[in-house]
Enzyme design. Structure first.
Site, PDB file in Angstrom:
ATOM      1  CG  HIS A 107     -12.494 -11.470  -0.893  1.00  0.00           C
ATOM      2  ND1 HIS A 107     -11.529 -10.871  -0.116  1.00  0.00           N
ATOM      3  CD2 HIS A 107     -12.584 -10.715  -2.022  1.00  0.00           C
ATOM      4  CE1 HIS A 107     -11.074  -9.786  -0.725  1.00  0.00           C
ATOM      5  NE2 HIS A 107     -11.688  -9.670  -1.897  1.00  0.00           N
ATOM      6  CG  ASP A 109     -12.083  -9.433  -6.044  1.00  0.00           C
ATOM      7  OD1 ASP A 109     -12.286  -9.258  -4.833  1.00  0.00           O
ATOM      8  OD2 ASP A 109     -11.073  -8.999  -6.640  1.00  0.00           O
ATOM      9  NE  ARG A 278     -12.447  -5.212  -7.729  1.00  0.00           N
ATOM     10  CZ  ARG A 278     -13.260  -5.743  -6.825  1.00  0.00           C
ATOM     11  NH1 ARG A 278     -12.948  -5.703  -5.546  1.00  0.00           N
ATOM     12  NH2 ARG A 278     -14.373  -6.309  -7.197  1.00  0.00           N
TER      13      ARG A 278
HETATM   14  C1  OGA Z   1     -10.027  -5.767  -3.788  1.00  0.00           C
HETATM   15  C2  OGA Z   1      -9.325  -6.157  -2.563  1.00  0.00           C
HETATM   16  C3  OGA Z   1      -7.320  -5.793  -1.293  1.00  0.00           C
HETATM   17  C4  OGA Z   1      -6.454  -4.675  -0.867  1.00  0.00           C
HETATM   18  O1  OGA Z   1      -9.887  -4.612  -4.213  1.00  0.00           O
HETATM   19  O2  OGA Z   1     -10.712  -6.628  -4.366  1.00  0.00           O
HETATM   20  O3  OGA Z   1      -9.640  -7.173  -2.011  1.00  0.00           O
HETATM   21  O4  OGA Z   1      -5.383  -4.968  -0.289  1.00  0.00           O
HETATM   22  N1  OGA Z   1      -8.323  -5.353  -2.181  1.00  0.00           N
HETATM   23  O5  OGA Z   1      -6.824  -3.510  -1.084  1.00  0.00           O
HETATM   24 MN    MN Z   2     -11.002  -8.352  -3.350  1.00  0.00          MN
END
Ligand code: OGA
Ligand code: MN
Length: 292
Positions: A107, A109, A278
């Site tokens: 994906h 984001d 994040r």
């Molecule tokens: C995100 C994601 C990937 C991961 O936080 O957007 O896709 O490896 N994380 O944690």
């Molecule tokens: Mn992600």
């Protein structure tokens, strides 16, 4: 002028490692511009050794690139810092402390928003001894590797992206750990339509912009044809040829460009703790590769 830090392209088809830079202190404008250019060029930036970086400092650095998005899964905001989404497999008192199944599918984001994310930043807080890698793919390289006839065919197409559809799939897989959306939350993320091929506003390059995670159909095609074309594009674009696999080191902060990459969480053994913070920078309405 001598630089105080190094930007070293990784040997893969995307990615650069940045060392000797402490993101906990505000960056001079020239350094900021250099980092922004490196992000446009290399798509994924790996800042090593960000041990001192606090949530407030992560937020401040992220904001230099644009306004931050507040994630729809508000149960998993860091206390007092709604700009930070906790991504974690840790369960405390029977409850997940963060989004457990974040990104276990390819994906980009927030591609399900009218203004999808410019880029996301993940700061590693707890790292497992093995597993937990994140894989990225270069969607400019994937687009450029498509046969010319396919490129011409998809340049003018548009596709639907939907968070509701994805959340229902995750709930079916992971019920207890993945909260359903309330009607009010779902109303905030109605399906949106984006170009299948988008122009990067800084590099001017074309990138494929569809993913298994959130893209549900191509507008104007019969269901079967749409499914077949999407299945082909999902498979083609996530080939190993276009990948960089990030193996997290202690205190890494990774910043990726959602306008020209996809990513996938590979997951880690449930008995090992993995936690990341994040921040998500809002981007612009995607620019189509061809005039509508
Ligand atoms: C995100 C994601 C990937 C991961 O936080 O957007 O896709 O490896 N994380 O944690
Ligand atoms: Mn992600």
């Amino acid at each position: 002028m001598t630089r105080r830090f190094q930007i070293k392209p990784l040997p893969d088809i995307l990615g650069a490692e940045i060392t000797g830079l402490d993101l906990s202190t505000p960056l001079p404008e020239a350094d900021f511009l250099e980092i922004r250019k490196a992000l446009a060029d290399r798509q994924v930036l790996v800042f090593r050794d960000q041990e001192k970086l606090t949530p407030d400092e992560q937020i401040a650095f992220s904001r230099r690139f644009g306004p931050l998005d507040i994630h729809i899964q508000h149960h998993f905001h860091l206390g007092g810092h709604p700009e930070i989404l906790i991504v974690s497999n840790v369960i405390e008192d029977g409850k997940p402390i963060g989004l457990v199944d974040a990104g276990k599918y390819w994906h980009s984001d927030l591609s399900y928003m009218a203004e999808p994310s410019l880029g996301s930043l993940l700061h590693s807080k707890e790292w497992p001894a093995n597993g937990g890698d994140t894989i990225f793919v270069n969607m400019v390289a994937a687009y450029e590797a498509l046969p010319e006839g396919v490129r011409r065919r998809i340049d003018p197409l548009k596709a639907e992206h939907s968070y509701g559809a994805r959340n229902r799939k995750q709930q079916a897989l992971n019920g207890a750990l993945r909260p359903g959306l309330t009607a009010e939350q779902e109303a905030r993320v109605p399906p949106v339509i984006h170009p299948v091929v988008r122009l990067h506003p800084e590099s001017g390059k074309r990138a494929l912009f569809v993913s298994e995670g959130f893209t549900t159909r191509i507008v104007g095609l019969e269901e079967k044809e749409s499914d077949e074309l999407l299945a082909f594009l999902f498979h083609f674009s996530t080939s190993e040829l276009f990948q960089y696999r990030h193996r997290w080191q202690p205190h890494d902060m990774v910043f990726w460009d959602n306008r020209q990459t996809l990513h996938l969480a590979t997951g880690c053994p449930p008995e090992l703790r993995r936690t990341l913070y994040r921040t998500t920078v809002r981007g612009e309405v995607p620019l189509a590769a061809t005039a509508a």
